[in-house]
Write a protein that holds these residues in place. Structure first.
Motif, short mmCIF file in Angstrom:
data_model
loop_
_atom_site.label_atom_id
_atom_site.label_comp_id
_atom_site.label_asym_id
_atom_site.label_seq_id
_atom_site.Cartn_x
_atom_site.Cartn_y
_atom_site.Cartn_z
N SER A 1 -6.98 -9.70 1.38
CA SER A 1 -7.80 -10.80 0.82
C SER A 1 -9.20 -10.37 0.41
O SER A 1 -9.97 -11.20 -0.09
CB SER A 1 -7.90 -11.93 1.85
N THR B 1 -13.89 -19.52 0.76
CA THR B 1 -12.82 -19.36 1.74
C THR B 1 -11.52 -19.17 0.99
O THR B 1 -11.27 -19.84 -0.02
CB THR B 1 -12.73 -20.61 2.64
N SER C 1 -3.24 -17.94 6.77
CA SER C 1 -4.49 -17.24 7.08
C SER C 1 -5.65 -17.86 6.33
O SER C 1 -5.53 -18.23 5.16
CB SER C 1 -4.36 -15.76 6.72
N ASP D 1 -9.41 -16.83 5.41
CA ASP D 1 -10.31 -15.67 5.37
C ASP D 1 -11.63 -16.04 4.71
O ASP D 1 -11.68 -16.89 3.82
CB ASP D 1 -9.67 -14.53 4.57
N ARG E 1 -14.97 -9.12 6.89
CA ARG E 1 -13.93 -10.11 6.68
C ARG E 1 -13.56 -10.76 8.01
O ARG E 1 -13.18 -10.09 8.96
CB ARG E 1 -12.68 -9.47 6.07
N TYR E 2 -13.68 -12.08 8.05
CA TYR E 2 -13.25 -12.88 9.19
C TYR E 2 -11.90 -13.49 8.81
O TYR E 2 -11.74 -14.01 7.71
CB TYR E 2 -14.27 -14.00 9.46
N GLU E 3 -10.95 -13.41 9.73
CA GLU E 3 -9.65 -14.03 9.47
C GLU E 3 -9.17 -14.80 10.69
O GLU E 3 -9.24 -14.30 11.81
CB GLU E 3 -8.60 -12.99 9.09
#
Length: 173
Positions: free
Chosen positions: A105, A117, A133, A135, A147-149
């Motif tokens: 992503s 997002t 997901s 992200d 990257r936050y997922e």
């Protein structure tokens, strides 16, 4: 009774002023140390609150470096699902691949998409579970963007949808 000279009184007065200044400095240092300690306690509490939120989630949550693909943070659910994978490549530990995922992503959350997002669905190659997901690029404490997922397991829902579709197809035939 002896006569105290002017110079002696002047010296004692200077010493007293120096002592008072020293005491004020010590008091300021003490007050600043107390304020710093209180601020550190507040930060520690806030950090523990955030970790409690992430650790209490039943969803997979991780943070990865978009350049190196190194996993920087995992919550307890991720650790229980994939092991302690911090420091390893996300595409290796989460998908058992030798190269970054074709569906990564990063292109959807960095560059011109920074601040947006990205929500997507996929089946994990290791545990065969289906995930939705969410992200987003976030700023890490050292200032870099990462990257936050959060991956929400919806396997049961996906299987129910497939069973329903198959049933409808049989009924139509």
């Amino acid at each position: 009774i002896g006569f105290v000279g002017f110079d002696s009184v002047k010296k004692e007065k200077l010493w007293l002023e120096e002592d008072i200044l020293l005491l004020k400095t010590i008091a300021d240092v003490f007050v600043n140390a107390m304020k710093r300690k209180q601020a550190e306690e507040v930060l520690k509490f806030e950090r523990e609150q955030l970790l409690s939120i992430f650790e209490g989630s039943d969803e997979i949550i991780y943070v990865a470096d978009p350049m190196t693909y190194e996993v920087l943070y995992i919550n307890l659910t991720t650790k229980n699902t994939f092991g302690d994978v911090v420091g390893q490549k996300c595409y290796q530990v989460f998908q058992n691949q030798d190269l970054p995922c074709s569906f990564c992503s990063n292109k959807h959350i960095f560059g011109e998409n920074l601040g947006k997002t990205y929500i997507w669905e996929s089946q994990n190659k290791i545990n065969k579970r289906w995930y939705r997901s969410i992200d987003r690029a976030i700023r890490w404490p050292n200032g870099r963007m990462v990257r936050y997922e959060m991956a929400i397991d919806f396997t049961d829902h996906k299987l129910a949808e497939e069973a329903l579709r198959e049933g409808e197809e049989k009924l139509a035939r």
